[in-house]
Design a protein around this motif. Structure first.
Motif, mmCIF file in Angstrom:
data_model
loop_
_atom_site.group_PDB
_atom_site.id
_atom_site.type_symbol
_atom_site.label_atom_id
_atom_site.label_comp_id
_atom_site.label_asym_id
_atom_site.label_seq_id
_atom_site.Cartn_x
_atom_site.Cartn_y
_atom_site.Cartn_z
ATOM 1 N N THR A 23 -30.619 -39.536 -27.560
ATOM 2 C CA THR A 23 -29.600 -39.071 -27.107
ATOM 3 C C THR A 23 -28.381 -40.427 -27.160
ATOM 4 O OG1 THR A 23 -29.494 -39.734 -24.882
ATOM 5 C CG2 THR A 23 -30.172 -37.487 -25.351
ATOM 6 N N LYS A 24 -27.022 -39.915 -27.421
ATOM 7 C CA LYS A 24 -26.140 -41.104 -27.757
ATOM 8 C C LYS A 24 -26.046 -41.905 -26.444
ATOM 9 C CE LYS A 24 -22.513 -42.399 -30.292
ATOM 10 N NZ LYS A 24 -22.731 -42.791 -31.502
ATOM 11 N N TYR A 25 -26.182 -43.163 -26.516
ATOM 12 C CA TYR A 25 -26.068 -44.281 -25.799
ATOM 13 C C TYR A 25 -27.342 -44.170 -24.741
ATOM 14 C CZ TYR A 25 -21.171 -43.664 -26.961
ATOM 15 O OH TYR A 25 -19.791 -43.695 -27.467
ATOM 16 N N ARG A 26 -28.422 -43.435 -25.249
ATOM 17 C CA ARG A 26 -29.754 -43.213 -24.578
ATOM 18 C C ARG A 26 -29.498 -42.652 -23.223
ATOM 19 N NH1 ARG A 26 -34.412 -44.784 -27.453
ATOM 20 N NH2 ARG A 26 -35.681 -44.453 -25.840
ATOM 21 N N ALA A 27 -28.261 -41.734 -23.112
ATOM 22 C CA ALA A 27 -27.965 -40.971 -21.849
ATOM 23 C C ALA A 27 -29.107 -40.186 -21.252
ATOM 24 C CB ALA A 27 -26.850 -40.291 -22.082
ATOM 25 N N LYS A 89 -24.695 -26.349 -29.720
ATOM 26 C CA LYS A 89 -25.205 -25.505 -28.662
ATOM 27 C C LYS A 89 -25.203 -26.222 -27.337
ATOM 28 C CE LYS A 89 -26.871 -21.878 -31.990
ATOM 29 N NZ LYS A 89 -27.561 -20.979 -32.169
ATOM 30 N N VAL A 90 -26.065 -27.352 -27.248
ATOM 31 C CA VAL A 90 -26.168 -27.621 -26.167
ATOM 32 C C VAL A 90 -25.149 -28.199 -25.323
ATOM 33 C CG1 VAL A 90 -27.341 -29.615 -24.722
ATOM 34 C CG2 VAL A 90 -28.434 -28.549 -26.486
ATOM 35 N N ARG A 91 -24.183 -28.778 -25.979
ATOM 36 C CA ARG A 91 -22.749 -29.169 -25.375
ATOM 37 C C ARG A 91 -22.070 -27.992 -24.948
ATOM 38 N NH1 ARG A 91 -20.619 -34.004 -26.484
ATOM 39 N NH2 ARG A 91 -18.781 -33.344 -27.379
ATOM 40 N N ASP A 92 -22.067 -26.971 -25.554
ATOM 41 C CA ASP A 92 -21.266 -25.644 -25.417
ATOM 42 C C ASP A 92 -22.207 -25.008 -24.076
ATOM 43 O OD1 ASP A 92 -19.406 -26.024 -27.312
ATOM 44 O OD2 ASP A 92 -20.395 -24.482 -28.754
ATOM 45 N N GLU A 93 -23.327 -24.806 -23.951
ATOM 46 C CA GLU A 93 -24.236 -24.205 -23.013
ATOM 47 C C GLU A 93 -24.473 -25.034 -21.415
ATOM 48 O OE1 GLU A 93 -27.701 -22.778 -24.907
ATOM 49 O OE2 GLU A 93 -26.663 -21.898 -26.571
ATOM 50 N N TYR A 94 -24.260 -26.198 -21.789
ATOM 51 C CA TYR A 94 -24.279 -27.089 -20.775
ATOM 52 C C TYR A 94 -23.152 -28.125 -20.562
ATOM 53 C CZ TYR A 94 -28.988 -25.527 -20.884
ATOM 54 O OH TYR A 94 -30.067 -24.271 -21.099
ATOM 55 N N PRO A 95 -22.104 -27.970 -20.010
ATOM 56 C CA PRO A 95 -20.994 -28.528 -19.827
ATOM 57 C C PRO A 95 -20.977 -29.905 -19.392
ATOM 58 C CG PRO A 95 -20.526 -26.246 -19.154
ATOM 59 C CD PRO A 95 -22.055 -26.534 -19.431
ATOM 60 N N GLU A 96 -22.055 -30.114 -18.535
ATOM 61 C CA GLU A 96 -22.281 -31.532 -17.867
ATOM 62 C C GLU A 96 -22.702 -32.390 -19.022
ATOM 63 O OE1 GLU A 96 -26.075 -29.181 -17.347
ATOM 64 O OE2 GLU A 96 -24.067 -28.670 -17.395
ATOM 65 N N THR A 97 -23.245 -31.900 -20.060
ATOM 66 C CA THR A 97 -23.393 -32.917 -21.072
ATOM 67 C C THR A 97 -22.192 -33.502 -21.734
ATOM 68 O OG1 THR A 97 -23.782 -31.314 -23.024
ATOM 69 C CG2 THR A 97 -25.654 -31.964 -21.562
ATOM 70 N N ARG A 98 -21.287 -32.637 -21.890
ATOM 71 C CA ARG A 98 -19.959 -32.938 -22.425
ATOM 72 C C ARG A 98 -19.328 -34.217 -21.770
ATOM 73 N NH1 ARG A 98 -17.452 -30.630 -26.485
ATOM 74 N NH2 ARG A 98 -18.210 -28.539 -27.243
ATOM 75 N N ALA A 100 -20.884 -36.393 -19.712
ATOM 76 C CA ALA A 100 -21.798 -37.624 -20.069
ATOM 77 C C ALA A 100 -21.503 -38.155 -21.422
ATOM 78 C CB ALA A 100 -23.138 -37.437 -19.851
ATOM 79 N N LEU A 101 -21.097 -37.485 -22.567
ATOM 80 C CA LEU A 101 -20.911 -38.074 -23.662
ATOM 81 C C LEU A 101 -19.610 -37.624 -24.221
ATOM 82 C CD1 LEU A 101 -24.533 -36.896 -24.881
ATOM 83 C CD2 LEU A 101 -24.033 -39.124 -24.457
ATOM 84 N N ASP A 102 -19.123 -38.717 -24.876
ATOM 85 C CA ASP A 102 -17.798 -38.403 -25.412
ATOM 86 C C ASP A 102 -17.798 -37.542 -26.572
ATOM 87 O OD1 ASP A 102 -16.596 -40.093 -23.390
ATOM 88 O OD2 ASP A 102 -16.976 -41.810 -24.561
ATOM 89 N N SER A 103 -18.226 -37.913 -27.880
ATOM 90 C CA SER A 103 -18.029 -37.172 -28.939
ATOM 91 C C SER A 103 -19.292 -36.696 -29.557
ATOM 92 C CB SER A 103 -17.365 -38.106 -29.893
ATOM 93 O OG SER A 103 -17.854 -39.296 -30.036
ATOM 94 N N ALA A 104 -20.514 -37.296 -29.458
ATOM 95 C CA ALA A 104 -21.569 -37.071 -29.895
ATOM 96 C C ALA A 104 -22.663 -36.904 -28.803
ATOM 97 C CB ALA A 104 -21.982 -38.010 -31.088
ATOM 98 N N PHE A 105 -23.597 -35.873 -29.305
ATOM 99 C CA PHE A 105 -24.836 -35.699 -28.362
ATOM 100 C C PHE A 105 -26.100 -36.552 -28.802
ATOM 101 C CE2 PHE A 105 -28.420 -33.596 -26.936
ATOM 102 C CZ PHE A 105 -28.178 -33.189 -25.705
ATOM 103 N N TRP A 106 -26.162 -36.766 -30.072
ATOM 104 C CA TRP A 106 -27.326 -37.623 -30.560
ATOM 105 C C TRP A 106 -26.912 -38.759 -31.144
ATOM 106 C CZ3 TRP A 106 -31.617 -35.631 -28.731
ATOM 107 C CH2 TRP A 106 -31.650 -34.218 -28.487
ATOM 108 N N GLN A 107 -27.953 -39.931 -31.185
ATOM 109 C CA GLN A 107 -27.395 -41.194 -31.846
ATOM 110 C C GLN A 107 -27.635 -40.665 -33.530
ATOM 111 O OE1 GLN A 107 -26.217 -43.559 -30.680
ATOM 112 N NE2 GLN A 107 -27.846 -44.956 -29.732
#
Length: 130
Positions: A23-27, A89-98, A100-107
């Motif tokens: 995950t981005k920033y190893r969140a 899909k994950v960012r749309d289905e799980y808004p809490e991930t948005r 935690a992460l600004d623009s990207a989900f994965w490194q």
């Protein structure tokens, strides 16, 4: 030496891969529910590429995927699709991930290795004995 072989029209092959992405920033945002959803997404995408997902697991900040592929599989396209689609899909289905992460989900990078059904030492011995 015994392999689990796949067959094409004029080929016989055994191509297994180990893929890891972070995950981005190893969140620490990958819950069990999200990890299960990532497995579903990976399975859906794999059908379009002739890939077979063997296992999906990981931790709160990374995912491991074991898969088999055909010799004609474009691994770069498969992985880019997997990362892009799963991110959306994950960012749309799980808004809490948005949140935690600004623009990207994965490194941007990832790890990919071929896996053998035998160790390199056993294979070297086999080749030497031929």
């Amino acid at each position: 030496m015994k392999y689990n072989l796949e067959k094409g029209s004029q080929t016989v092959y055994a191509l297994q891969y180990h893929f890891v992405t972070v995950t981005k920033y190893r969140a620490d945002i990958l819950t069990d529910e999200i990890a299960e959803r990532l497995g579903e997404i990976a399975s859906d995408i794999s059908e379009d590429f002739g890939v077979s997902i063997q296992n999906v697991n990981g931790g709160s900040d990374h995912v491991h995927i074991l898969f088999t592929a055909k010799p004609t599989t474009n691994l770069t396209k498969f992985i880019n699709s997997l990362k892009g689609v799963s991110s959306r899909k994950v960012r749309d289905e799980y808004p809490e991930t948005r949140q935690a992460l600004d623009s990207a989900f994965w490194q941007p990078g990832y790890f990919l290795a071929t896996t053998g059904q035998v160790s390199i030492d056993v294979l070297m011995e086999y080749v030497e004995d031929q």
